[in-house]
Structures are given as C-alpha cells and as structure tokens.
Scaffold this motif. Structure first.
Motif, PDB file in Angstrom:
ATOM      1  N   UNK A   1      -7.237  -1.483  -6.754  1.00 17.55           N
ATOM      2  CA  UNK A   1      -6.653  -2.143  -5.592  1.00 17.55           C
ATOM      3  C   UNK A   1      -5.284  -1.567  -5.265  1.00 17.55           C
ATOM      4  N   UNK A   2      -4.494  -1.231  -6.294  1.00 16.16           N
ATOM      5  CA  UNK A   2      -3.191  -0.597  -6.064  1.00 16.16           C
ATOM      6  C   UNK A   2      -3.364   0.741  -5.348  1.00 16.16           C
ATOM      7  N   UNK A   3      -4.338   1.526  -5.809  1.00 18.30           N
ATOM      8  CA  UNK A   3      -4.599   2.820  -5.188  1.00 18.30           C
ATOM      9  C   UNK A   3      -5.049   2.646  -3.740  1.00 18.30           C
ATOM     10  N   UNK A   4      -5.932   1.695  -3.513  1.00 15.18           N
ATOM     11  CA  UNK A   4      -6.403   1.416  -2.163  1.00 15.18           C
ATOM     12  C   UNK A   4      -5.239   0.986  -1.274  1.00 15.18           C
ATOM     13  N   UNK A   5      -4.366   0.158  -1.791  1.00 14.72           N
ATOM     14  CA  UNK A   5      -3.198  -0.291  -1.042  1.00 14.72           C
ATOM     15  C   UNK A   5      -2.286   0.854  -0.653  1.00 14.72           C
ATOM     16  N   UNK A   6      -2.088   1.798  -1.563  1.00 23.54           N
ATOM     17  CA  UNK A   6      -1.264   2.975  -1.235  1.00 23.54           C
ATOM     18  C   UNK A   6      -1.956   3.844  -0.191  1.00 23.54           C
ATOM     19  N   UNK A   7      -3.256   3.936  -0.266  1.00 21.55           N
ATOM     20  CA  UNK A   7      -4.014   4.782   0.641  1.00 21.55           C
ATOM     21  C   UNK A   7      -3.968   4.250   2.064  1.00 21.55           C
TER      22      UNK A   7
END
Length: 99
Positions: free
Chosen positions: A84-90
């Motif tokens: 979810x953190x990665x998705x949020x950054x993306x």
C-alpha cells in the motif's frame, strides 16, 4: 448445535486463510477477490444470525475460529502495508514516474 451458523464461521475462516496464502505470495488481485467473498459470507452470517443463535457449547468454538480469523487478518495487513505504501507513492500527485 447450530451447524449452519458454525459453517458460516468456518467458511469465513477458510476464506481468511486463503487470503493470507495469496498475500504471502503477493497475489493481491486474488486477495481482493477473496475479500469480496468474505464480505458476502459475513453478510449471509448476519442474516442467518437474526433467526438462529449459537448454544453455550458453541461459544468456545466460535471464539477459537474468530481468533484464527483475527490472526490471519493481522498478518495480511502487515504484508499489505509495504504494498500500500508503494501504491501510494506511485499514485501520489507530482510523481514523475507516472507519465
């Protein structure tokens, strides 16, 4: 013993175990699908529980099942946090890699 209500709890437990297995494998699309199935089972359980109740003998079994579901859910959430953190950054505004 109210086998129908217990069977809903057991089906929800199995769905949560399947979700955990998929989360461990990084198969988030399948986790989302199983989450939908779990939501349907929970809805069916709530409906069935309006007409039926568990006996005092069934309460410990329900408690054990619920505990396993909560343990599975906690591990799924822990596995999902980095994703979810990665998705949020993306998808963050101003992310230059999304052009």
């Amino acid at each position: 013993m109210n086998a129908q209500l217990i069977s809903y709890y057991e089906a929800i437990e199995q769905a949560s175990a399947d979700m955990l297995q998929c989360a461990r494998a990084g198969n988030w699309d399948e986790v989302v699908k199983l989450e939908g199935a779990c939501a349907l089972l929970i809805s069916q359980l709530k409906h069935a529980a309006t007409d039926q109740t568990l006996s005092a003998d069934e309460a410990p079994l329900k408690a054990r099942i619920m505990q396993r579901i909560l343990v599975n859910d906690a591990e799924i959430r822990a596995l999902a946090e980095p994703w979810l953190d990665e998705l949020g950054r993306w998808v963050a505004p101003g992310n230059s890699s999304v052009h």
